[in-house]
Design an enzyme around this catalytic site. Structure first.
Site, PDB file in Angstrom:
ATOM      1  CD  GLU A 115      -9.411   1.602   6.881  1.00 26.37           C
ATOM      2  OE1 GLU A 115     -10.422   2.325   7.440  1.00 26.37           O
ATOM      3  OE2 GLU A 115      -8.261   2.149   6.950  1.00 26.37           O
ATOM      4  CB  ALA A 116     -14.696  -3.055  10.733  1.00 31.25           C
ATOM      5  CD  GLN A 117     -13.719   2.813   8.722  1.00 31.25           C
ATOM      6  OE1 GLN A 117     -13.451   2.030   9.481  1.00 31.25           O
ATOM      7  NE2 GLN A 117     -13.009   3.598   7.898  1.00 31.25           N
ATOM      8  CG  MET A 168      -8.085   9.056   9.705  1.00 27.54           C
ATOM      9  SD  MET A 168      -8.156  10.193   8.294  1.00 27.54           S
ATOM     10  CE  MET A 168      -9.195   9.194   7.048  1.00 27.54           C
ATOM     11  CG  ASP A 169      -2.800  10.348  11.904  1.00 26.57           C
ATOM     12  OD1 ASP A 169      -2.426   9.387  10.728  1.00 26.57           O
ATOM     13  OD2 ASP A 169      -2.900  11.458  11.627  1.00 26.57           O
ATOM     14  CB  CYS A 170      -5.364   6.451  17.041  1.00 29.01           C
ATOM     15  SG  CYS A 170      -6.761   5.090  16.427  1.00 29.01           S
ATOM     16  N   GLY A 171      -3.184   4.519  15.218  1.00 29.72           N
ATOM     17  CA  GLY A 171      -2.558   3.097  15.133  1.00 29.72           C
ATOM     18  C   GLY A 171      -3.701   1.723  15.117  1.00 29.72           C
ATOM     19  CE  LYS A 172      -9.012   3.564  12.798  1.00 33.24           C
ATOM     20  NZ  LYS A 172      -8.318   4.875  12.737  1.00 33.24           N
ATOM     21  CB  SER A 173      -3.793  -0.359   9.940  1.00 33.10           C
ATOM     22  OG  SER A 173      -4.969   0.320   9.329  1.00 33.10           O
TER      23      SER A 173
END
Length: 252
Positions: A116-118, A40-45
Site C-alpha cells: 500500500e505504498a501509494q 485493485m485485485d491484480c495480486g500486488k499483495s
C-alpha cells in the site's frame, strides 16, 4: 625507420571496453528501489508476500511494512488468503529510523517490503531512496498508482519519479464489459463518486467505512466499495447492466 609511439588502448579494439581486473571496485554498491503497481485485485499483495518468501529462503533478512491495509490491522492481506504480520507506517514514521532500530537491536536488514505504498508521503518515499542509495537496502514497493478520481497518489507519483524500476503487475483485471480494468471507482449506493477524501480504506467487496471526520462525528458511516472499470465505463460512471448509469464525468 619508422618508430611507433606508445599509446593507450585502441578504441576500435573489441576488447578495449573490458575493464581492468579490480577497476569495478571504484563503483559504489547501491540498493534498488522498485515499484510494482496496478489496480485493485491484480495480486500486488500476493506478489509482495511471494518476494518476501523468496528472499527469506535465501537467508536474507527483511522488514515487512504496510500503510492502511484493507483489514485495518498491521498486516499484509491477500485476497487469495495469504496473510503476513507487518509494521504499520504512520503519517510521521521515519522509515530510516525503523531500520536503525533494527541495527541497534543487532538485526541486519537486507531488504524492505512496503505494501500500500501509494499512501506513503513523498518524504517517506525519499527516505526509501536514501536507504537504497546509502545503506544498500533493496526496497520493493507495491501499490495503486491512481486514486478514485484517476489522479496519482502523492506517494505513487514520487515513486514514479525516483524508482529504479517500475513494473506493472501482469495479472489482468477485467472491467464488467470484458475490457482491461485500470481505474478504481469508488462506489456508494450504486453510484460512482467523484469527490471526497483521497484516502478511504475499503475493498472490492461491499463494506462499511467512515469516509470523513464529518461522518465520524455524526455517527453515520457510509457504505462504500470499490469497482475496477475500464476507462470508458469509469468516465461514464457505468457499473454494469444491473446498475443505474449515474455520475457521468463531464470532460468540459
Amino acid at each position: 625507420m619508422t618508430v611507433l609511439k606508445e599509446s593507450g588502448p585502441d578504441p576500435t579494439d573489441a576488447l578495449s571496453s573490458v575493464p581492468v581486473a579490480g577497476s569495478r571496485r571504484g563503483v559504489p554498491v547501491v540498493g534498488k528501489l522498485k515499484f510494482c503497481y496496478g489496480p485493485m485485485d491484480c495480486g500486488k499483495s500476493t506478489l509482495a508476500l511471494q518476494i518476501d518468501h523468496n528472499h527469506a529462503r535465501q537467508g536474507r533478512r527483511g522488514m515487512v511494512l504496510v500503510r492502511h491495509d484493507r483489514s485495518g490491522e498491521p498486516q499484509i492481506t491477500s485476497r487469495i488468503g495469504l496473510t503476513r504480520k507487518a509494521i504499520e507506517v504512520g503519517n510521521e514514521t521515519d522509515l530510516r529510523l525503523l531500520v536503525r532500530e533494527q541495527w541497534a537491536a543487532g538485526r541486519h536488514v537486507d531488504y524492505l517490503i512496503v505494501d500500500e505504498a501509494q499512501f506513503l508521503s513523498p518524504d517517506q518515499v525519499d527516505q526509501l531512496a536514501e536507504l537504497a542509495d546509502d545503506v544498500q537496502i533493496d526496497v520493493y514497493c507495491f501499490g495503486i498508482a491512481t486514486d478514485f478520481r484517476s489522479v496519482l497518489f502523492p506517494g505513487a507519483a514520487r515513486l514514479f519519479e525516483l524508482a529504479d524500476e517500475l513494473q506493472p503487475v501482469q495479472v489482468e483485471v477485467l472491467c464488467w464489459c470484458g475490457q482491461t480494468g485500470r481505474f478504481n471507482a469508488r462506489v456508494s449506493d450504486g453510484e460512482v463518486l467523484r469527490a471526497g477524501d483521497t484516502v478511504v480504506v475499503a475493498d472490492t467487496e461491499q463494506m462499511v467505512v467512515e469516509t470523513s471526520s464529518a461522518s465520524r462525528s455524526e455517527g453515520e458511516p457510509n457504505t462504500v466499495r470499490y469497482q475496477v472499470l475500464c476507462r470508458r465505463h469509469f468516465r461514464l460512471g457505468d457499473l454494469g447492466p444491473t446498475s443505474a448509469q449515474h455520475g457521468q464525468l463531464r470532460l468540459t
